[in-house]
Write a protein that holds these residues in place. Structure first.
Motif, PDB file in Angstrom:
ATOM      1  N   ALA A  22       0.831  -1.205   0.000  1.00  0.00           N
ATOM      2  CA  ALA A  22       0.000   0.000   0.000  1.00  0.00           C
ATOM      3  C   ALA A  22       0.868   1.259   0.000  1.00  0.00           C
ATOM      4  O   ALA A  22       0.565   2.234  -0.705  1.00  0.00           O
ATOM      5  CB  ALA A  22      -0.934  -0.007   1.202  1.00  0.00           C
ATOM      6  N   THR A  23       1.952   1.243   0.764  1.00  0.00           N
ATOM      7  CA  THR A  23       2.855   2.394   0.808  1.00  0.00           C
ATOM      8  C   THR A  23       3.497   2.621  -0.549  1.00  0.00           C
ATOM      9  O   THR A  23       3.580   3.763  -1.022  1.00  0.00           O
ATOM     10  CB  THR A  23       3.935   2.197   1.891  1.00  0.00           C
ATOM     11  N   ALA A  24       3.929   1.549  -1.194  1.00  0.00           N
ATOM     12  CA  ALA A  24       4.541   1.675  -2.519  1.00  0.00           C
ATOM     13  C   ALA A  24       3.540   2.201  -3.547  1.00  0.00           C
ATOM     14  O   ALA A  24       3.872   3.050  -4.372  1.00  0.00           O
ATOM     15  CB  ALA A  24       5.096   0.321  -2.966  1.00  0.00           C
ATOM     16  N   LYS A  25       2.314   1.715  -3.485  1.00  0.00           N
ATOM     17  CA  LYS A  25       1.286   2.164  -4.420  1.00  0.00           C
ATOM     18  C   LYS A  25       0.973   3.646  -4.213  1.00  0.00           C
ATOM     19  O   LYS A  25       0.872   4.412  -5.174  1.00  0.00           O
ATOM     20  CB  LYS A  25       0.018   1.332  -4.243  1.00  0.00           C
ATOM     21  N   CYS A  26       0.831   4.055  -2.974  1.00  0.00           N
ATOM     22  CA  CYS A  26       0.541   5.453  -2.667  1.00  0.00           C
ATOM     23  C   CYS A  26       1.713   6.349  -3.097  1.00  0.00           C
ATOM     24  O   CYS A  26       1.503   7.412  -3.688  1.00  0.00           O
ATOM     25  CB  CYS A  26       0.265   5.613  -1.180  1.00  0.00           C
ATOM     26  N   ALA A  27       2.936   5.913  -2.824  1.00  0.00           N
ATOM     27  CA  ALA A  27       4.115   6.691  -3.220  1.00  0.00           C
ATOM     28  C   ALA A  27       4.199   6.830  -4.732  1.00  0.00           C
ATOM     29  O   ALA A  27       4.531   7.898  -5.253  1.00  0.00           O
ATOM     30  CB  ALA A  27       5.385   6.036  -2.679  1.00  0.00           C
ATOM     31  N   ARG A  28       3.860   5.772  -5.462  1.00  0.00           N
ATOM     32  CA  ARG A  28       3.871   5.826  -6.923  1.00  0.00           C
ATOM     33  C   ARG A  28       2.829   6.811  -7.424  1.00  0.00           C
ATOM     34  O   ARG A  28       3.072   7.582  -8.351  1.00  0.00           O
ATOM     35  CB  ARG A  28       3.625   4.430  -7.509  1.00  0.00           C
TER      36      ARG A  28
END
Length: 87
Positions: A22-28
């Motif tokens: 979720a963190t990676a998706k939000c950061a992207r």
């Protein structure tokens, strides 16, 4: 000590793997949004549609903060909700 802690972020509802995804998706999403807004600002400046600077056209606090840190802060504040898929 890391703030917010992993326990604060997962709230006992998701595991660490889901938090990382979720963190990676939000950061992207944050990075893609910033890139699009910067490209649009540069296009407007190049075509003389505006006399503003890039800094004036972009939200500076968004560009000053690292994408992962901003993503973690959004998850912690509840601005970005992790939707756990039903099994």
């Amino acid at each position: 000590m890391i703030k917010p802690s992993i326990e604060d972020l997962t709230k006992g509802k998701i595991n660490r793997y889901e938090l990382v995804l979720a963190t990676a998706k939000c950061a992207r999403e944050l990075t893609d949004d910033y890139t699009e807004r910067r490209a649009e600002a540069e296009r407007k400046i190049a075509s003389k549609e505006t006399d503003k600077t890039i800094a004036a056209m972009l939200k500076l606090e968004a560009s000053d903060e690292k994408a992962v840190k901003a993503a973690i802060n959004r998850i912690n504040s509840g601005e970005y909700v992790i939707d756990k898929a039903e099994e």
